[in-house]
Enzyme design. Structure first.
Site, short mmCIF file in Angstrom:
data_model
loop_
_atom_site.label_atom_id
_atom_site.label_comp_id
_atom_site.label_asym_id
_atom_site.label_seq_id
_atom_site.Cartn_x
_atom_site.Cartn_y
_atom_site.Cartn_z
CE LYS A 54 -1.95 16.46 -5.18
NZ LYS A 54 -3.18 15.75 -4.82
CD GLN A 98 -4.08 12.77 -2.68
OE1 GLN A 98 -3.55 13.87 -2.73
NE2 GLN A 98 -4.53 12.15 -3.76
CG ASP A 121 -8.38 18.81 -4.45
OD1 ASP A 121 -7.55 18.97 -5.36
OD2 ASP A 121 -8.32 17.91 -3.60
#
Ligand code: NAD
Length: 297
Positions: A54, A98, A121
């Site tokens: 990422k 994460q 997200d």
């Protein structure tokens, strides 16, 4: 019949090239790059690989990546304090914590603490709510957004199609169903308690499998000519001893004989997820800067 392959790598590369142009425009308009902060708690190897890719993709797209690793014994209060700091940082447009998080940390509380405008997200309840009511300002979870992009590239309009989504997680299944409903599909969400799953799948013009069970969806579950999106990532023993390979939730070889188009695993949905993370970061950046979204973003 052998189905057309939906090439997620090619679609993601094309999207990332386009996003790099939008990122340049953003930097020229505001005098700063769009910024994405990634937070990784602990050293889970799979999570570390995801986060590294990422960050790399962020930098390649001409955005600013800030990585904030924390030790595995970080307390919930310490992680929440970092999220508050990133929420306040004017150079950060997107925050990605994460998952999974270590057991001492309540992931829901952490997600709820992220500024919804920086929740790239799309897991914050404000963004889930916006998606559920069809509010276009919702930041939408990256994987289902990537699936929708592939479907629209393949099919154009999805209006009126029978869509079946297998899986009802908050990360994939539910947002996928909401997106398909937003495209005027007739949507069925199937899950572990669904009776006669094969029969439910057979009516799908669009079948999205997001289960996490290797090759569960068989060829004779597929309506001839259907478009099949396989979200599953399952590691299974490989041909050689000690080696493993990745397969999806769909028995690919069988399904390819029935479907009109199908995503491979790997190389289908996976690459789209990171491209959509970059897209969400740029969208968040434009909104925070009060800039209109460029066409195609
Ligand atoms: P999850 O475990 O949270 O949800 C799985 C869902 O499948 C559940 O809703 C459950 O009801 C349903 N299910 C389980 N067994 C079933 C059965 N026998 N029949 C019908 N439904 C059943 O998983 P998730 O986070 O939604 O992920 C699903 C899969 O997608 C996993 O393989 C995951 O690795 C993969 N995934 C891929 C990406 C990507 O970038 N490509 C991103 C996220 C998840």
């Amino acid at each position: 019949m052998s189905a057309a392959l939906i090439d997620g790598r090619a679609a993601a590369d094309a999207l990332r090239r386009q996003l790099a142009i939008h990122a340049d425009f953003f930097r020229a308009s505001t005098g700063r790059p769009a910024g994405l902060a990634t937070v990784l708690v602990g050293e889970d190897p799979a999570s570390a690989v995801y986060v590294r890719s990422k960050i790399k993709a962020t930098e390649e797209a001409g955005m600013h990546g800030v990585h904030r690793p924390l030790p595995a014994d970080t307390s919930e209060a310490e992680l929440l304090a970092l999220v508050v700091e990133l929420n306040r940082d004017p150079g950060i447009d997107g925050i990605l914590v994460q998952l999974p998080l270590p057991a001492q940390i309540d992931a829901a509380r952490v997600i709820d603490s992220i500024d919804p405008g920086k929740d790239v997200d799309g897991f914050h309840v404000v963004n889930s709510g916006r998606l559920a009511i069809g509010d276009p300002t919702a930041l939408v979870p990256c994987t289902p957004l990537g699936c929708l992009h592939l479907l629209k590239e393949q099919l154009g309009s999805l209006s009126g199609a029978e869509a079946v989504v297998i899986g009802r997680s908050n990360i994939v299944g539910k947002p996928m169903a909401a997106l398909l409903l937003g495209e005027s599909c007739t949507v069925t969400i199937a899950h572990s308690r669904t009776r006669d799953l094969a029969e439910v799948c057979r009516r799908a013009d669009i079948l999205v499998a997001a289960v996490g069970r290797p090759e569960m969806v068989r060829g004779d579950w597929i309506k001839p000519g259907a478009t099949v999106i396989d979200v599953g990532i399952n590691r299974v023993p490989g041909a050689e001893p000690g080696k493993s390979r990745i397969v999806g939730d769909v028995a690919f070889a069988e399904a390819r004989e029935m479907a009109g188009a199908i995503t491979p695993v790997p190389g289908g949905v996976g690459p789209m997820t990171i491209a959509m993370l970059l897209r969400n970061t740029l969208v968040a950046a434009h909104r925070r800067a009060g800039l209109a979204l460029p066409k195609g973003l």
